[in-house]
Design a protein around this motif. Structure first.
Motif, PDB file in Angstrom:
ATOM      1  N   UNK A  17     -17.208  -9.672  -9.362  1.00 58.48           N
ATOM      2  CA  UNK A  17     -16.844 -10.397  -8.145  1.00 58.48           C
ATOM      3  C   UNK A  17     -17.732 -11.621  -8.006  1.00 58.48           C
ATOM      4  N   UNK A  18     -17.111 -12.785  -7.939  1.00 60.43           N
ATOM      5  CA  UNK A  18     -17.887 -14.027  -7.837  1.00 60.43           C
ATOM      6  C   UNK A  18     -17.804 -14.610  -6.429  1.00 60.43           C
ATOM      7  N   UNK A  19     -18.986 -14.809  -5.828  1.00 60.54           N
ATOM      8  CA  UNK A  19     -19.087 -15.608  -4.610  1.00 60.54           C
ATOM      9  C   UNK A  19     -19.289 -17.038  -5.085  1.00 60.54           C
ATOM     10  N   UNK A  20     -18.211 -17.621  -5.588  1.00 58.85           N
ATOM     11  CA  UNK A  20     -18.263 -18.865  -6.350  1.00 58.85           C
ATOM     12  C   UNK A  20     -18.822 -20.028  -5.537  1.00 58.85           C
ATOM     13  N   UNK A  78     -19.632  -5.659 -11.026  1.00 59.06           N
ATOM     14  CA  UNK A  78     -20.682  -6.654 -11.214  1.00 59.06           C
ATOM     15  C   UNK A  78     -20.621  -7.718 -10.124  1.00 59.06           C
ATOM     16  N   UNK A  79     -21.784  -8.328  -9.825  1.00 59.43           N
ATOM     17  CA  UNK A  79     -21.837  -9.406  -8.842  1.00 59.43           C
ATOM     18  C   UNK A  79     -22.232 -10.713  -9.523  1.00 59.43           C
ATOM     19  N   UNK A  80     -21.647 -11.797  -9.044  1.00 61.03           N
ATOM     20  CA  UNK A  80     -21.995 -13.141  -9.519  1.00 61.03           C
ATOM     21  C   UNK A  80     -22.106 -14.014  -8.277  1.00 61.03           C
ATOM     22  N   UNK A  81     -23.338 -14.242  -7.821  1.00 58.16           N
ATOM     23  CA  UNK A  81     -23.558 -14.896  -6.530  1.00 58.16           C
ATOM     24  C   UNK A  81     -24.186 -16.271  -6.689  1.00 58.16           C
ATOM     25  N   UNK A  96     -13.162 -11.078 -14.581  1.00 62.59           N
ATOM     26  CA  UNK A  96     -14.053 -11.888 -13.765  1.00 62.59           C
ATOM     27  C   UNK A  96     -13.249 -12.650 -12.726  1.00 62.59           C
ATOM     28  N   UNK A  97     -13.506 -12.378 -11.459  1.00 58.96           N
ATOM     29  CA  UNK A  97     -12.660 -12.935 -10.401  1.00 58.96           C
ATOM     30  C   UNK A  97     -13.355 -14.116  -9.736  1.00 58.96           C
TER      31      UNK A  97
END
Length: 404
Positions: A174-177, A204-207, A145-146
Motif C-alpha cells: 500500500x503506497x501513501x504516494x 507492505x507499506x510504502x510511505x 503494488x498499489x
C-alpha cells in the motif's frame, strides 16, 4: 510503557527502495556500477529485499538489475514494473524469474482519471492479466503494488486487491504516494486491507514524507498488521522522500519489544552505507537529521554537557556506537566552564581558576560566530598554555646553571 512480552514477536520484513524510489528523485541518479556498490553495502545492513530499479525505464536500470541480481547473496532483489507484459518480460530478462516482481496498480480514481485515462474495470483487467502473465513466465514472488492507495476508496481497492491475490500476488504493498495521510488514517486503512487478505499474504507499506509523517505512518501500519516496511537510506525519494531506513532501524532497536517486532537489521552497518550513498550522489548531510545528522550525537550546550560528562545517559537515548557513529562534545559559546574543569580533571591537573578563566574568555566565550572546537582541540590549548607558562621558569633555571 506497555509491555508486549507475553505476545510472540513478529519479524518485520524490511524492503529497501533507495536504488529505485530514492534514485529517481532529482539529483540522485546513479549508474549501474554505483548501484551495485551501494546495493552490497545496503545488503550488509540486513534488509530482506533490495529494489534495484525499474528495468523498463532505461538501459541503465536494466543493467543495474542484472548486476545486482547476480551479486546479492542474503537479500532478495525486487523490480518495479507497470502492469504491462513488456515490462514484466524485461524484468525477467534482467533479474531472472526468482526475483520479486512488483506490478504497479492504479489505486485511486484521481490517478485513473487524470493520469491513466482508464476506468476502474480497465485498471482491474490490466492487473489480472499482468499477474497471470508473470505466473506464466515462472514468477512465484509477485507483489501487487498499489500506487496512490491512500486516496483510494474501499469499494475500489478491495476488488483490486482480492483479484490480485486470487491471481497469485503474495505481497500487497500500500503506497501513501502523496504522503497525505496521518497515522490514524493510514493505520485504519492497513487494518481494513489486512482483514481482506489471507494471513500468509505479506502486507507492505510504502510511505512518503510530504507531511513529515512517513515513519509515523509506517509504524501505524505495522501496529495495524503490516508485515513489511519499504524504506530508503536517509529517507531519499520523490519530493520530500520516504520512510528513512535508519530511523526505522532505531525505533525497532529501542522500541521493538514494545511493538512486538524484531528484524534482521544490523544498525552498525547503516552509516557505512549512508557514506557511500552520500559520496555517489553528492548529498550533503543536514546538521539536525536523526541518526545520520552531523549533530545527531553532538552537544554544545553547557547544561547538557554537564550531564553528558558525568554519564551520557542523561541526554543520550540513541547510542552512537550502535549506529557506527561517535559521540561529540563540541565547545562553543553555550558551553560554559564545566567542560574545561572536566578536561583539567582528565589531564590530572588541579583547577587553576586564573587559567580556566583565561581559556574560557579567550577560546570559548568570544565565539560569536557560533563556531565550536572539539575536546581534542581544548586539550591541545590547555597543554600549549601550560607549556608556555613553564617556559620562563625553564629559562631561568638554565641561566642559573650557566652562571655557576
Amino acid at each position: 510503557m506497555t509491555s508486549n512480552s507475553h505476545v510472540p514477536a513478529r519479524r518485520l520484513r524490511v524492503f529497501d527502495s533507495t536504488l529505485r524510489d530514492g534514485e529517481q528523485a532529482p539529483g540522485n541518479a546513479m549508474n549501474p556500477e554505483q548501484k551495485l556498490e551501494l546495493a552490497l553495502a545496503i545488503e550488509a545492513t540486513g534488509v530482506d529485499t533490495i529494489e534495484s530499479g525499474f528495468p523498463s525505464s532505461s538501459p541503465s536500470d536494466f543493467e543495474a538489475t542484472k548486476l545486482i541480481a547476480q551479486a546479492l547473496t542474503t537479500a532478495k532483489v525486487a523490480t518495479l514494473n507497470r502492469a504491462v507484459r513488456e515490462d514484466i518480460e524485461l524484468a525477467a530478462e534482467a533479474g531472472g524469474i526468482d526475483h520479486q516482481v512488483q506490478i504497479m496498480a492504479t489505486g485511486s480514481d484521481v490517478h485513473l482519471e487524470h493520469k491513466r485515462g482508464l476506468t476502474r474495470v480497465e485498471g482491474l483487467k490490466e492487473i489480472i492479466d499482468s499477474i497471470k502473465f508473470a505466473r506464466e513466465l515462472g514468477f512465484t514472488d509477485i507483489t501487487l503494488g498499489i500506487e496512490d492507495a491512500s486516496r483510494g476508496s474501499d469499494d475500489m481497492l478491495r476488488p483490486l486487491i482480492e483479484a490480485g491475490v486470487e491471481e497469485g500476488a503474495r505481497t500487497v504493498a500500500l503506497a501513501d504516494t502523496t504522503g497525505c495521510l496521518i497515522p490514524a488514517e493510514f493505520g485504519a486503512q492497513v487494518a481494513r486491507v489486512r482483514s481482506w487478505i489471507p494471513d500468509d499474504v505479506i502486507l507492505s507499506t510504502h510511505c512518503h514524507q510530504d507531511l513529515g509523517l512517513s515513519l509515523a505512518n509506517a509504524l501505524a501500519g505495522v501496529e495495524a498488521g503490516a508485515d513489511e516496511v519499504q524504506a530508503t537510506l536517509a529517507g531519499i525519494g520523490e519530493r520530500a522522500g520516504n520512510t528513512p531506513l535508519e530511523e526505522l532501524a532505531a525505533v525497532l532497536l529501542y522500541k521493538g519489544e514494545q511493538l512486538g517486532m524484531t528484524s534482521r537489521l544490523n544498525t552498525e552497518k547503516l552509516y557505512d552505507a549512508y557514506l557511500i550513498l552520500s559520496r555517489i550522489i553528492g548529498m550533503s548531510t543536514p546538521r539536525n537529521k536523526a541518526v545520520f545528522g552531523d549533530n545527531a550525537f553532538a552537544t554544545q550546550a553547557g547544561i547538557h554537557q554537564a550531564g553528558m560528562l558525568r554519564n551520557p545517559v542523561t541526554y543520550e537515548y540513541v547510542e552512537p556506537h550502535l549506529f557506527g557513529r561517535e559521540r561529540g562534545i563540541l565547545i562553543g559559546r553555550h558551553s560554559g566552564r564545566n567542560v574545561i574543569r572536566n578536561m583539567f580533571d582528565q589531564m590530572g591537573l588541579g583547577v587553576e581558576r586564573e587559567l580556566l578563566d583565561e581559556i574560557y574568555d579567550t577560546y570559548i566565550a568570544g565565539r560569536k560566530d557560533g563556531t565550536c572546537i572539539e575536546l581534542g582541540e581544548l586539550r591541545e590549548i590547555i597543554t600549549g598554555r601550560l607549556r608556555r607558562a613553564a617556559e620562563p621558569v625553564a629559562d631561568q633555571a638554565e641561566l642559573a646553571v650557566a652562571a655557576r
